[in-house]
Scaffold this motif. Structure first.
Motif, short mmCIF file in Angstrom:
data_model
loop_
_atom_site.label_atom_id
_atom_site.label_comp_id
_atom_site.label_asym_id
_atom_site.label_seq_id
_atom_site.Cartn_x
_atom_site.Cartn_y
_atom_site.Cartn_z
N GLY A 48 0.77 -1.24 0.00
CA GLY A 48 0.00 0.00 0.00
C GLY A 48 0.79 1.28 0.00
O GLY A 48 0.22 2.38 -0.03
N ALA A 49 2.12 1.19 0.05
CA ALA A 49 2.93 2.40 0.03
C ALA A 49 2.93 3.03 -1.35
O ALA A 49 3.01 2.32 -2.36
CB ALA A 49 4.36 2.10 0.45
N LYS A 50 2.84 4.35 -1.40
CA LYS A 50 2.95 5.04 -2.68
C LYS A 50 4.41 5.41 -2.90
O LYS A 50 5.08 5.90 -2.00
CB LYS A 50 2.08 6.30 -2.70
N ILE A 51 4.92 5.16 -4.10
CA ILE A 51 6.31 5.43 -4.43
C ILE A 51 6.38 6.64 -5.36
O ILE A 51 5.76 6.65 -6.42
CB ILE A 51 6.98 4.23 -5.14
N VAL A 52 7.14 7.65 -4.95
CA VAL A 52 7.39 8.82 -5.80
C VAL A 52 8.88 8.90 -6.06
O VAL A 52 9.69 8.88 -5.12
CB VAL A 52 6.89 10.12 -5.14
N CYS A 53 9.26 8.96 -7.32
CA CYS A 53 10.67 9.01 -7.71
C CYS A 53 10.99 10.39 -8.30
O CYS A 53 10.37 10.80 -9.29
CB CYS A 53 10.96 7.91 -8.73
N VAL A 54 11.94 11.07 -7.69
CA VAL A 54 12.38 12.39 -8.16
C VAL A 54 13.77 12.22 -8.76
O VAL A 54 14.70 11.81 -8.06
CB VAL A 54 12.40 13.42 -7.02
N ASP A 55 13.92 12.52 -10.05
CA ASP A 55 15.19 12.26 -10.73
C ASP A 55 15.21 13.07 -12.03
O ASP A 55 14.17 13.19 -12.69
CB ASP A 55 15.28 10.76 -11.06
#
Length: 746
Positions: A48-55
């Motif tokens: 259930g974790a939301k993953i946000v990738c900043v790159d």
């Protein structure tokens, strides 16, 4: 020589991410660089974790994330300040946590006001609504985890980057929480161990400093006379002086102005043990330095790439080292846990284990007896005439490194964990059956042979004997403004709340106890981190407190140049219009023995001749320089050609087609010949180069220089040849993740 890449360690651990509700990945690409870690991240997503990738580069991690955010490289501090400003405006921060456990957050709030959404968007290239959305999601997720790696450290502001991220997590109250924390991923199986053991030229093992006190502490554990040890150095000043770094040693060979930082002596010899130094920036300077040295030695299972790049004809030695399968001992994982590695096979052919090579070197240099003395003393205490390697070395390590509390890590305990790994929970690391009341790998701090280890640092909601702890009191009882640096909270079952680190001088007053005359004599002049007994630590544990104190995390570092993190434009910035508003640091003398340029380098308008952002990173098929993996037939087949990713629109404007040969020019006047790979993974202002190739130098193949039978299956240009000048202001970590270049059709 220091290896200043990726300083730090995880506060939590990989399995712990399954407790997270939100994971921000910034300056990291675990799908490529840490595939095992990525498995845990994906399990968290399944939970259930939301993953946000900043790159700045659409990575393989970004492809698996719920949301991808493209950022201009080198603007991480501005991005986080924009998030903080919005979080404060919306009152989404953890006020109670900040008041009880943090010092200096008011200064951060004040600085964050300079970064409203529109300003932050202009600097970072991230839409204002996206900044607002990410800030809101992360603040409302309880708990949220934050992951970074070398995408944050390898900048002139790398230290500021690695400060602003924990600051964000402190503001949200996520430090010391299961599923929270700041989690810096290590790239190889013992990077954390190498750091812990003092493979940095500004510390002794265990992050002890280089002052007289730490030297005397280790001399006592090594059973050598302090005056003898001091005699190994030209002077006491040089004994206590930070040495060269992996990034700065070249300047100690090439530039006369730096000799004064090294007792007026140029470097004359280099010994490289298992380090791929060809990935460091300014490869041309590395080559020039190798060509000039009197002696160069490489100790490695494979031919080190720079041994092929150098043109020297003599005094170049390649010594075959045993691989990890042919050795045994402890290695430290990314979560501060130590694991025992058994020897699978004896070293083959002429390969030798590292300790044998170093013992022989010590003998030839005339101090083998002193080098091994502690091992014989440990053997003697157990009634043996000969020491056992590596068990006795592990004992010496555990007994001497008390600053981060390794004293609970005996070889016996580590072997038991290895032999019973199936008796530990993969999510919590807690043990079952005979391993009950221990966490796998005894992650430090592990205060005694009865302590279970610390899977989540700074968790003050559990007792110390279950891994509980507050923040370390390392800055004194009061800040310069008179504010108390002690926490108002206390651990469960603790006799007291906030307190200083335990010393022989304060233990009786802090704990309200009386030491016996014998105990006083045994601990005289020591602290929890020094001495040869564990009396101070054991007394603290009995009182339910953490030996290194219980204080406040500080957001203001009053003794640093940037007391709080500040956004500063990269030395070679694509946004020249922002340089005057956010200038870099002043030039710095004697940074790891090199005089380093900052503002004098930034003065030039670099964008005019070098209009593209240059990004670098790894390929999942290759490790490090690719020295080993490009010599593996099937891995070389997967990633066989060096390339530059370039946006199709940019390529069209330059008259470049997919798979064309192109020259990439660096700001130092160097160039590499690579294949163009048209890709939307970069924006129109950027290109991406993998860092894993070597064997070609500025268009010239070096394949014929490899000794017979050692030629890799794949060769290519090294990106480090065109990575520009630039170093972190505090650690000298090279700025490989933000630079400029020019691309032309060959």
């Amino acid at each position: 020589m220091a290896n200043t890449f990726g300083y730090g360690g995880m506060t939590n651990h990989l399995g712990d991410m399954q407790f997270s509700k939100f994971i921000l990945v910034i300056g990291a690409n675990p799908a490529v660089n840490h595939p095992v870690s990525m498995v845990h991240i994906l399990r968290a997503k399944e939970s259930g974790a939301k993953i946000v990738c900043v790159d700045p580069h659409f990575s393989k991690t970004a492809a698996k994330a719920d949301e991808y955010v493209r950022i201009r490289s080198g603007t991480d501090v501005a991005f986080v300040y924009g998030m903080i400003n919005y979080i404060v405006e919306q009152k989404l921060y953890d006020e109670k946590y900040l008041k009880e456990r943090v010092y200096g957050y008011e200064e951060i709030f004040k600085e964050a006001k300079k970064y409203p959404l529109n300003v932050t968007s202009d600097i970072t290239g991230i839409p204002a609504e996206t900044i607002k959305s990410v800030a809101t999601q992360m603040a409302k997720a309880k708990p949220a985890s934050l992951i970074w790696n070398q995408g944050l450290t390898q900048h002139t502001v790398g230290t500021s980057n690695t400060r602003i991220m924990p600051i964000l997590q402190l503001i949200l109250g996520n430090i010391g929480k299961n599923g929270g924390g700041v989690n810096i991923l290590r790239g190889h199986d013992n990077v954390q161990g190498a750091s812990d053991m003092g493979n940095l030229s500004d510390t002794l093992p265990g992050y002890y400093g280089l002052g007289e006190g730490p030297w005397k502490h280790f001399c006592k554990h090594w059973y050598v006379d302090y005056e003898w040890m001091k005699g190994r150095f030209k002077s006491k000043e040089m004994m206590e002086k930070t040495g060269y770094a992996l990034s700065t040693w070249r300047f100690g060979v090439l530039d006369e102005e730096n000799f004064g930082n090294n007792a007026n002596t140029p470097l004359k010899a280099l010994v490289v043990i298992g380090n791929g130094i060809s990935t460091t920036s300014l490869l041309d300077k590395t080559k020039a330095a190798l060509d000039k040295l009197d002696l160069v030695v490489f100790i490695d299972p494979y031919v080190n790439d720079v041994a092929v790049i150098t043109e020297r004809k003599d005094n170049l030695f390649l010594l075959p080292a045993a691989s990890q399968m042919e050795t045994s001992g402890s290695v430290a994982a990314t979560n501060r846990a130590y694991q025992w590695r058994y020897q699978v096979m004896k070293p083959m052919f002429e390969c030798r284990e590292d300790h044998e090579i170093l013992f022989d070197l010590a003998e030839r240099l005339g101090f083998k007896e002193e080098f091994q003395r502690s091992l014989y003393e440990i053997a003697k205490k157990e009634g043996r005439k000969e020491f056992i390697w590596p068990d006795d070395a592990t004992t010496e390590m555990a007994q001497s490194i008390r600053s981060i509390a390794l004293q609970g890590m005996s070889a016996k305990r580590l072997k038991e964990h290895c032999d019973n790994w199936h008796m530990f929970d993969k999510v919590t690391l807690g043990g079952y059956g005979p391993m009950k009341n221990q966490y796998y790998g005894l992650p430090w701090p592990c205060w005694s042979d009865k302590h279970p280890g610390t899977p989540v640092m700074y968790n003050d909601s559990i007792p110390v004997m279950q891994g509980g702890m507050g923040f370390r009191v390392n800055w004194g009882e009061k800040a310069p403004d008179g504010t108390s640096m002690l926490s108002s909270r206390k651990l469960p079952n603790a006799k007291i709340g906030g307190h200083l680190a335990i010393t022989a001088d304060n233990i009786e007053s802090v704990l309200g106890i009386k030491l016996s005359a014998k105990e006083k004599e045994a601990v005289k002049g020591t602290t929890f981190a020094t001495g040869t007994t564990n009396i101070l630590v054991e007394k603290a544990l009995e009182a339910g407190i953490c030996p290194y104190g219980n204080g406040k995390a500080r957001m203001v570092v009053w003794n640093w140049y940037d007391k709080i993190p500040l956004h500063r434009e990269p030395l070679h910035s694509i946004r020249q219009d922002l340089v005057s508003k956010y200038p870099t640091f002043p030039d710095k003398k004697d940074l790891f023995r090199a005089n380093v340029r900052f503002e004098s380098e930034q003065k030039k308008d670099w964008k005019k001749d070098y209009p593209l952002n240059m990004l670098t990173g790894r390929l999942v098929a290759h490790m490090g320089t690719g020295t080993e993996t490009r010599s593996a037939k099937y891995l070389a087949e997967i990633a066989h050609t060096m390339f530059v990713e370039i946006h199709p629109n940019t390529a069209f404007n330059l008259g470049i087609k997919d798979k064309d040969d192109v020259w990439v020019y660096g700001v130092g006047g160097t160039r590499i010949l690579v294949k163009a790979k048209l890709s939307y993974r970069v924006d129109e202002n950027s290109v991406f180069l993998p860092q894993n190739f070597s064997g070609v130098y500025s268009g010239e193949s070096l394949l014929d220089r490899y000794p017979d039978g050692t030629k890799p299956y794949a060769i290519g240009e090294a990106a480090s040849l065109v990575v520009g000048y630039g170093y972190d202001y505090n650690t000298a970590c090279p700025e490989t993740k933000s630079g400029l270049c020019r691309v032309e059709k060959a």
